[in-house]
Design a protein around this motif. Structure first.
Motif, PDB file in Angstrom:
ATOM      1  N   LEU A 250       0.659  -1.366   0.345  1.00  9.05           N
ATOM      2  CA  LEU A 250       0.239  -0.017  -0.309  1.00  9.05           C
ATOM      3  C   LEU A 250       0.887   1.192   0.244  1.00  9.05           C
ATOM      4  CD1 LEU A 250      -2.425  -1.067   2.436  1.00  9.05           C
ATOM      5  CD2 LEU A 250      -3.578   0.096   0.255  1.00  9.05           C
ATOM      6  N   SER A 251       0.332   2.469  -0.067  1.00 10.48           N
ATOM      7  CA  SER A 251       1.230   3.707  -0.963  1.00 10.48           C
ATOM      8  C   SER A 251       1.209   4.221   0.655  1.00 10.48           C
ATOM      9  CB  SER A 251       0.926   4.766  -1.466  1.00 10.48           C
ATOM     10  OG  SER A 251      -0.755   5.065  -1.934  1.00 10.48           O
ATOM     11  N   PRO A 252       1.902   5.214   1.242  1.00 11.27           N
ATOM     12  CA  PRO A 252       1.357   5.255   2.846  1.00 11.27           C
ATOM     13  C   PRO A 252       0.309   6.666   2.128  1.00 11.27           C
ATOM     14  CG  PRO A 252       3.649   5.881   1.549  1.00 11.27           C
ATOM     15  CD  PRO A 252       3.067   5.298   0.778  1.00 11.27           C
ATOM     16  N   PRO A 253      -0.386   7.236   1.553  1.00 13.75           N
ATOM     17  CA  PRO A 253      -1.418   8.451   1.498  1.00 13.75           C
ATOM     18  C   PRO A 253      -3.091   6.775   1.589  1.00 13.75           C
ATOM     19  CG  PRO A 253      -0.002   8.504   0.033  1.00 13.75           C
ATOM     20  CD  PRO A 253       1.169   7.537   0.373  1.00 13.75           C
ATOM     21  N   ASN A 254      -2.492   5.200   0.838  1.00 12.44           N
ATOM     22  CA  ASN A 254      -3.747   4.479   0.700  1.00 12.44           C
ATOM     23  C   ASN A 254      -3.658   4.496   1.806  1.00 12.44           C
ATOM     24  OD1 ASN A 254      -4.795   5.318  -1.641  1.00 12.44           O
ATOM     25  ND2 ASN A 254      -3.198   3.981  -2.839  1.00 12.44           N
ATOM     26  N   ALA A 255      -2.606   3.438   3.116  1.00 10.83           N
ATOM     27  CA  ALA A 255      -2.670   3.405   4.316  1.00 10.83           C
ATOM     28  C   ALA A 255      -2.762   4.350   4.928  1.00 10.83           C
ATOM     29  CB  ALA A 255      -1.420   2.325   4.635  1.00 10.83           C
ATOM     30  N   ARG A 256      -2.613   5.768   4.956  1.00 14.34           N
ATOM     31  CA  ARG A 256      -3.237   6.977   5.786  1.00 14.34           C
ATOM     32  C   ARG A 256      -5.157   6.774   5.994  1.00 14.34           C
ATOM     33  NH1 ARG A 256       1.141   8.761   4.910  1.00 14.34           N
ATOM     34  NH2 ARG A 256       0.874  10.001   3.809  1.00 14.34           N
ATOM     35  N   GLN A 257      -5.237   6.311   4.793  1.00 12.94           N
ATOM     36  CA  GLN A 257      -6.891   6.322   4.903  1.00 12.94           C
ATOM     37  C   GLN A 257      -7.854   5.844   5.014  1.00 12.94           C
ATOM     38  OE1 GLN A 257      -8.248   6.980   0.356  1.00 12.94           O
ATOM     39  NE2 GLN A 257     -10.191   6.717   0.317  1.00 12.94           N
ATOM     40  N   ILE A 258      -7.441   4.347   4.940  1.00  6.80           N
ATOM     41  CA  ILE A 258      -7.542   2.870   5.038  1.00  6.80           C
ATOM     42  C   ILE A 258      -8.043   3.644   7.113  1.00  6.80           C
ATOM     43  CG2 ILE A 258      -7.723   0.795   5.816  1.00  6.80           C
ATOM     44  CD1 ILE A 258      -6.549   0.188   3.203  1.00  6.80           C
ATOM     45  N   GLU A 259      -6.392   3.690   7.316  1.00  8.65           N
ATOM     46  CA  GLU A 259      -6.416   3.398   8.929  1.00  8.65           C
ATOM     47  C   GLU A 259      -7.827   4.647   9.362  1.00  8.65           C
ATOM     48  OE1 GLU A 259      -3.129   4.227  12.712  1.00  8.65           O
ATOM     49  OE2 GLU A 259      -3.094   5.605  10.531  1.00  8.65           O
ATOM     50  N   ALA A 261     -10.055   5.756   8.101  1.00  8.44           N
ATOM     51  CA  ALA A 261     -11.816   5.016   8.182  1.00  8.44           C
ATOM     52  C   ALA A 261     -11.980   4.495   9.013  1.00  8.44           C
ATOM     53  CB  ALA A 261     -12.039   4.743   6.623  1.00  8.44           C
ATOM     54  N   ARG A 262     -10.685   3.108   9.467  1.00  4.73           N
ATOM     55  CA  ARG A 262     -10.898   1.877  10.094  1.00  4.73           C
ATOM     56  C   ARG A 262     -10.732   1.737  11.466  1.00  4.73           C
ATOM     57  NH1 ARG A 262     -11.893  -2.556   7.056  1.00  4.73           N
ATOM     58  NH2 ARG A 262     -12.067  -3.527   9.235  1.00  4.73           N
ATOM     59  N   GLY A 263      -9.861   2.601  11.752  1.00  6.10           N
ATOM     60  CA  GLY A 263      -9.295   3.024  13.257  1.00  6.10           C
ATOM     61  C   GLY A 263      -8.432   1.563  13.954  1.00  6.10           C
ATOM     62  N   ASP A 264      -8.818   1.186  14.769  1.00  8.16           N
ATOM     63  CA  ASP A 264      -8.619   0.358  15.276  1.00  8.16           C
ATOM     64  C   ASP A 264      -9.063  -1.287  15.009  1.00  8.16           C
ATOM     65  OD1 ASP A 264     -10.715  -0.597  16.565  1.00  8.16           O
ATOM     66  OD2 ASP A 264     -10.179   0.330  18.711  1.00  8.16           O
ATOM     67  N   GLU A 265     -10.071  -0.789  14.065  1.00  4.62           N
ATOM     68  CA  GLU A 265     -10.717  -2.035  13.334  1.00  4.62           C
ATOM     69  C   GLU A 265      -9.264  -1.979  12.248  1.00  4.62           C
ATOM     70  OE1 GLU A 265     -14.385  -1.175  11.619  1.00  4.62           O
ATOM     71  OE2 GLU A 265     -15.300  -1.278  13.429  1.00  4.62           O
ATOM     72  N   VAL A 266      -7.839  -2.029  11.765  1.00  2.00           N
ATOM     73  CA  VAL A 266      -7.154  -2.697  10.718  1.00  2.00           C
ATOM     74  C   VAL A 266      -6.060  -2.131  11.451  1.00  2.00           C
ATOM     75  CG1 VAL A 266      -6.891  -0.745  10.227  1.00  2.00           C
ATOM     76  CG2 VAL A 266      -6.484  -1.830   8.483  1.00  2.00           C
ATOM     77  N   GLN A 267      -5.458  -3.210  10.850  1.00  3.42           N
ATOM     78  CA  GLN A 267      -4.010  -3.673  11.278  1.00  3.42           C
ATOM     79  C   GLN A 267      -3.009  -3.448  10.485  1.00  3.42           C
ATOM     80  OE1 GLN A 267      -2.853  -7.920  12.054  1.00  3.42           O
ATOM     81  NE2 GLN A 267      -5.083  -8.793  12.207  1.00  3.42           N
ATOM     82  N   LEU A 494      -4.953  -5.968   7.262  1.00  3.64           N
ATOM     83  CA  LEU A 494      -5.921  -6.802   7.404  1.00  3.64           C
ATOM     84  C   LEU A 494      -6.776  -5.996   8.398  1.00  3.64           C
ATOM     85  CD1 LEU A 494      -3.302 -10.095   7.918  1.00  3.64           C
ATOM     86  CD2 LEU A 494      -4.418  -9.267   6.133  1.00  3.64           C
ATOM     87  N   SER A 495      -7.872  -6.705   8.333  1.00  3.73           N
ATOM     88  CA  SER A 495      -8.455  -6.250   9.535  1.00  3.73           C
ATOM     89  C   SER A 495      -7.793  -6.906  10.472  1.00  3.73           C
ATOM     90  CB  SER A 495      -9.810  -6.871   9.080  1.00  3.73           C
ATOM     91  OG  SER A 495     -10.891  -6.846   8.135  1.00  3.73           O
ATOM     92  N   SER A 496      -8.637  -6.184  12.085  1.00  4.95           N
ATOM     93  CA  SER A 496      -7.971  -6.508  13.167  1.00  4.95           C
ATOM     94  C   SER A 496      -8.560  -7.914  13.944  1.00  4.95           C
ATOM     95  CB  SER A 496      -8.000  -5.621  14.006  1.00  4.95           C
ATOM     96  OG  SER A 496      -9.543  -5.247  14.605  1.00  4.95           O
ATOM     97  N   ASP A 497      -9.372  -8.060  13.019  1.00  2.54           N
ATOM     98  CA  ASP A 497      -9.713  -9.823  13.537  1.00  2.54           C
ATOM     99  C   ASP A 497      -8.883 -11.227  12.443  1.00  2.54           C
ATOM    100  OD1 ASP A 497     -10.793  -9.479  10.929  1.00  2.54           O
ATOM    101  OD2 ASP A 497     -13.019 -10.179  12.152  1.00  2.54           O
ATOM    102  N   VAL A 498      -8.464 -10.810  11.624  1.00  2.00           N
ATOM    103  CA  VAL A 498      -7.371 -11.491  11.221  1.00  2.00           C
ATOM    104  C   VAL A 498      -5.847 -11.628  11.834  1.00  2.00           C
ATOM    105  CG1 VAL A 498      -6.234 -12.403   9.256  1.00  2.00           C
ATOM    106  CG2 VAL A 498      -8.479 -11.436   9.009  1.00  2.00           C
TER     107      VAL A 498
END
Length: 522
Positions: A250-259, A261-267, A494-498
């Motif tokens: 993932l590019s850094p901007p895309n990773a930041r966008q996902i983080e 939106a999802r917060g602690d639901e993503v790792q 990955l989703s945090s439950d994975v």
């Protein structure tokens, strides 16, 4: 000496929000949904060179050896239960598990391993085998019984286990290879943790749990689905919780966008990757057949500035030579500073570049750059064009969906290229730069490079081998056959439950999904 399998785990350095789920939390069941930008261009692992093929096919096939999950570069067995190496290091004897079945219910034996490796080493007509050169030291493959396979080498090769551990070396059914002309190029059938279910081009790829898989309790998942999406759709789908994973960088901007939106639901997991972008010159045509011109163009590039700029928006942002930064045999930063484009005095290097161009009679030079339509490739092409302007060289960037077609035909001047491998070992990674390699689009002849490659490949003394490896790397960089355009720093989400996945430098490692699980899915 005798080798037995050891399974260990080690946490890869994490980035952003990463709280790993420990092994004892593993649950059985569930379908893991993740995304990829492309369908596999082939169903034949042996012919593939791209991550998309490995990503789609690895869940369905076994290999003889593999890297220990979470502990790269330690090698363990997949089908192999144990192995012995003779004192002269020329004979490798493997005992394979006796309970392995193909997905069609037939037993997997040593005959299938023999047929698969002989296909890679001596491919049938019409089959491309890009890793053939890695295995040419194998003089014969013998099968004394159904659970024993013996590789006899013609010469010592300290990197042979890494070559045998390639995730592209899928083990095929010898029976189907002999009887079915559609196998494996148009038919998926292996002995891996998941059975192939369905492929709809441009839409999805599905697999289901193989109940007769030879490792008890694996895989944890009931199945998986790969959804075909472009990059922006992947980011939006992950942000909306519609997919659970993405394994390409993932590019850094895309990773930041996902983080965001999802917060602690993503790792996120972050690690340097055994993958880099390069600029390759067509050294067979003027003016780039002149090493002075190529060297001048390499001297014009400010590697440190490029890494800083591209690293903010793309997946490439690590300065390095031909070996991954931090790898034990890579040139040190001080040694690398002596190579064109890596010195600290950028203006002095560019002044030397102008002098070389004038000496070569190329003071009004224009170079065409061919690039794939991909974030890090397009960013690299634009960066190179801007750098060359600093020494009075004009550049025109042409974009193509499949630039390798032009590269193979030699119909280009310069192109954004890449080198991606399943291991850091130079005997694998340096194949790209050999004059006769099918993946080398530079179209140059260099007997010295061939001699250095063979010498490092045969040397058992680690210190001596490292010196030869350094000489090979210096030769490529000083001749400026290629300009390194930064190593990939891989961020996967990955989703945090994975759980059950730990990122490693080679992108292809652990794509079988065998160990992956979803919490709470009983």
């Amino acid at each position: 000496m005798r080798h037995y399998l050891a399974f260990t785990t080690a946490l890869v350095v994490g980035a952003m929000a990463f709280t790993p789920l420990v092994a004892q939390d593993a649950h059985q069941g569930g379908v893991f949904t993740f995304a990829a930008e492309s369908d596999p261009p082939t169903f034949d692992c042996h012919s593939a060179t791209d991550f998309y093929s490995t990503q789609h096919l690895s869940p369905h096939y076994s290999t003889l050896l593999r890297y220990v999950p979470g502990n790269y570069p330690e090698i363990t067995g997949d089908l192999a239960e144990s192995w012995e190496v003779s004192e002269d290091s020329l004979t490798y004897t493997f005992k394979i598990h006796d309970n392995v079945q193909f997905h069609d219910g037939t037993p997997l034996t040593s005959a299938d391993i023999k047929a698969s490796y002989e296909r890679i080493i001596d491919p049938p007509e019409g089959v491309v085998s890009p890793r053939q050169s890695e295995l040419l030291d194998i003089a014969s493959v013998e099968t004394p019984d159904d659970t024993t396979v013996v590789f006899q080498l013609s010469e010592v090769n300290p990197g042979i286990l890494d070559s045998l551990a390639s995730p592209w070396n899928c083990i095929y059914s010898a029976k189907l290879l002999a009887e079915n002309p559609d196998y494996p190029a148009r038919m998926v059938m292996g002995s891996g943790p998941f059975v192939f279910e369905e492929f709809v081009p441009g839409s999805h790829w599905r697999g289901s749990r193989f109940e007769a898989f030879h490792r008890e309790g694996k895989p944890h998942l009931d199945g998986f689905e790969i959804k075909r999406m472009d990059t922006s759709a992947i980011v939006n789908a992950f942000s909306a919780g519609q997919i659970q994973g993405y394994f390409r960088p993932l590019s850094p901007p895309n990773a930041r966008q996902i983080e965001s939106a999802r917060g602690d639901e993503v790792q996120f997991q972050k690690t340097p990757s055994v993958g880099m972008n390069l600029l390759v010159f067509n050294s067979s045509q003027p003016p780039l057949d002149d090493p002075r011109v190529r060297r001048a163009l390499a001297l014009a590039v400010d590697q440190r500035a490029g890494a800083s700029v591209l690293g903010q928006t793309s997946t490439t942002g690590l300065v390095g030579g031909l070996l991954r930064p931090g790898y034990s045999m890579a040139l040190t930063p001080e040694e690398l500073a002596e190579m064109p484009g890596f010195g600290e005095d950028v203006e002095a290097a560019r002044e030397e570049a102008r002098r070389l161009l004038q000496e070569a009679g190329q003071t009004n030079l224009t170079i065409d750059i061919l690039s794939r339509k991909q974030n890090s490739h397009t960013a690299g092409a634009v960066f190179i064009a801007e750098q060359w302007q600093r020494i009075g060289v004009s550049a025109k960037v042409t974009y193509s969906d499949n630039p390798t077609t032009f590269q193979r035909q030699g119909n280009f001047q310069a192109a954004i290229d890449f080198n991606l491998a399943n291991t850091d070992d130079p005997s694998v990674l340096f194949v790209k730069y050999l004059p006769d390699s099918p993946n080398n689009y530079g179209l140059y002849e260099d007997a010295q490079l061939e001699e250095l490659f063979e010498a490092q490949k045969r040397t058992l003394d680690p210190a001596e081998r490292e010196e030869i490896v350094h000489d090979f790397e210096r030769r490529v960089l000083q001749e400026a056959y290629y300009i390194p355009l930064f190593w990939t720093e891989r961020i996967i989400a990955l989703s945090s439950d994975v759980g059950g996945f730990e990122s490693a430098p080679p992108l292809e490692v652990e794509q079988s999904l065998e160990n992956l699980w979803i919490a709470g899915e009983d």
